[in-house]
Design a protein around this motif. Structure first.
Motif, PDB file in Angstrom:
ATOM      1  N   ILE A   1       6.747 -13.914  14.364  1.00 48.10           N
ATOM      2  CA  ILE A   1       7.473 -13.994  13.097  1.00 48.10           C
ATOM      3  C   ILE A   1       8.624 -14.974  13.321  1.00 48.10           C
ATOM      4  CG2 ILE A   1       8.947 -12.761  11.466  1.00 48.10           C
ATOM      5  CD1 ILE A   1       7.352 -10.216  12.181  1.00 48.10           C
ATOM      6  N   ALA A   2       8.773 -15.930  12.429  1.00 51.56           N
ATOM      7  CA  ALA A   2       9.872 -16.895  12.510  1.00 51.56           C
ATOM      8  C   ALA A   2      10.804 -16.690  11.320  1.00 51.56           C
ATOM      9  CB  ALA A   2       9.334 -18.319  12.498  1.00 51.56           C
ATOM     10  N   SER A   3      12.083 -16.508  11.594  1.00 49.65           N
ATOM     11  CA  SER A   3      13.108 -16.423  10.549  1.00 49.65           C
ATOM     12  C   SER A   3      14.016 -17.631  10.679  1.00 49.65           C
ATOM     13  CB  SER A   3      13.925 -15.142  10.693  1.00 49.65           C
ATOM     14  OG  SER A   3      13.138 -14.027  10.395  1.00 49.65           O
ATOM     15  N   GLU A   4      14.300 -18.254   9.543  1.00 49.67           N
ATOM     16  CA  GLU A   4      15.090 -19.477   9.559  1.00 49.67           C
ATOM     17  C   GLU A   4      16.066 -19.493   8.386  1.00 49.67           C
ATOM     18  OE1 GLU A   4      11.773 -22.423  11.493  1.00 49.67           O
ATOM     19  OE2 GLU A   4      11.602 -21.998   9.357  1.00 49.67           O
ATOM     20  N   ASN A   5      17.152 -20.224   8.545  1.00 52.28           N
ATOM     21  CA  ASN A   5      18.112 -20.381   7.458  1.00 52.28           C
ATOM     22  C   ASN A   5      17.802 -21.639   6.646  1.00 52.28           C
ATOM     23  OD1 ASN A   5      19.017 -21.934   9.716  1.00 52.28           O
ATOM     24  ND2 ASN A   5      21.072 -22.036   8.859  1.00 52.28           N
ATOM     25  N   ALA A   6      16.533 -21.998   6.577  1.00 58.55           N
ATOM     26  CA  ALA A   6      16.103 -23.201   5.851  1.00 58.55           C
ATOM     27  C   ALA A   6      16.450 -23.161   4.362  1.00 58.55           C
ATOM     28  CB  ALA A   6      14.604 -23.434   6.055  1.00 58.55           C
ATOM     29  N   PRO A   7      16.172 -22.061   3.619  1.00 58.77           N
ATOM     30  CA  PRO A   7      16.492 -22.088   2.193  1.00 58.77           C
ATOM     31  C   PRO A   7      17.971 -22.357   1.912  1.00 58.77           C
ATOM     32  CG  PRO A   7      15.070 -20.225   2.668  1.00 58.77           C
ATOM     33  CD  PRO A   7      15.491 -20.814   3.990  1.00 58.77           C
ATOM     34  N   GLN A   8      18.826 -21.810   2.740  1.00 62.20           N
ATOM     35  CA  GLN A   8      20.263 -22.027   2.559  1.00 62.20           C
ATOM     36  C   GLN A   8      20.586 -23.517   2.641  1.00 62.20           C
ATOM     37  OE1 GLN A   8      22.875 -20.764   5.803  1.00 62.20           O
ATOM     38  NE2 GLN A   8      24.137 -19.752   4.254  1.00 62.20           N
TER      39      GLN A   8
END
Length: 153
Positions: free
Chosen positions: A130-137
């Motif tokens: 599972i990868a979590s990223e702050n990309a949308p921000q």
């Protein structure tokens, strides 16, 4: 009833209030993520299956990445941070010139703008994370960038 979200500019700084406004999103759950199928364009680019989790977060994204036996992803980098949590398998992630070995149950941090790629060490079993990223921000701020070796360089 649909309301239009206000776009702020520098003249609106005085409208920054101490109390946030609660807004209930229409969607709070994405059931059976992997049955929705891989994201075709992104999976083809990255050369491994990626399942996007479709939830209304404006700050954090989450995907499920799969690595087939012996598979290695393309080298890539981006301006957002990534946290990986390994669900299945054993492999490593190259982050710049450092190799980080991982197995199911491990978590890996990938700093922003570092060249990296992932490798499944098994010749017979898939790996999954599972990868979590702050990309949308960063996308909402207009400062998200991603480079893919072989596509952009």
């Amino acid at each position: 009833m649909e309301t239009k979200e206000k776009k702020f500019s520098s003249k609106d700084f005085h409208e920054t209030f101490a109390r946030p406004k609660f807004v209930m999103p229409d969607t709070l759950i994405h059931k059976n993520v992997e049955n929705a199928g891989v994201h075709d364009q992104f999976s083809t680019e990255r050369k491994h299956p990626v399942f996007f989790i479709d939830l209304p977060s404006k700050n954090v994204s989450m995907t499920i990445g799969g690595l087939l036996p012996d598979q290695m992803t393309n080298k890539h980098r981006h301006t957002y941070e990534t946290l990986l949590y390994v669900i299945e398998g054993e492999g490593y992630t190259e982050i710049e010139d450092k190799r980080v070995d991982w197995k199911a149950g491990d978590a890996v941090y990938i700093p922003s703008w570092t060249w990296h790629r992932h490798k499944n060490l098994s010749s017979t079993k898939s790996a999954k994370y599972i990868a979590s990223e702050n990309a949308p921000q960063l996308q909402n701020l207009g400062v998200a960038l991603r480079e893919e070796e072989g596509r952009d360089l």
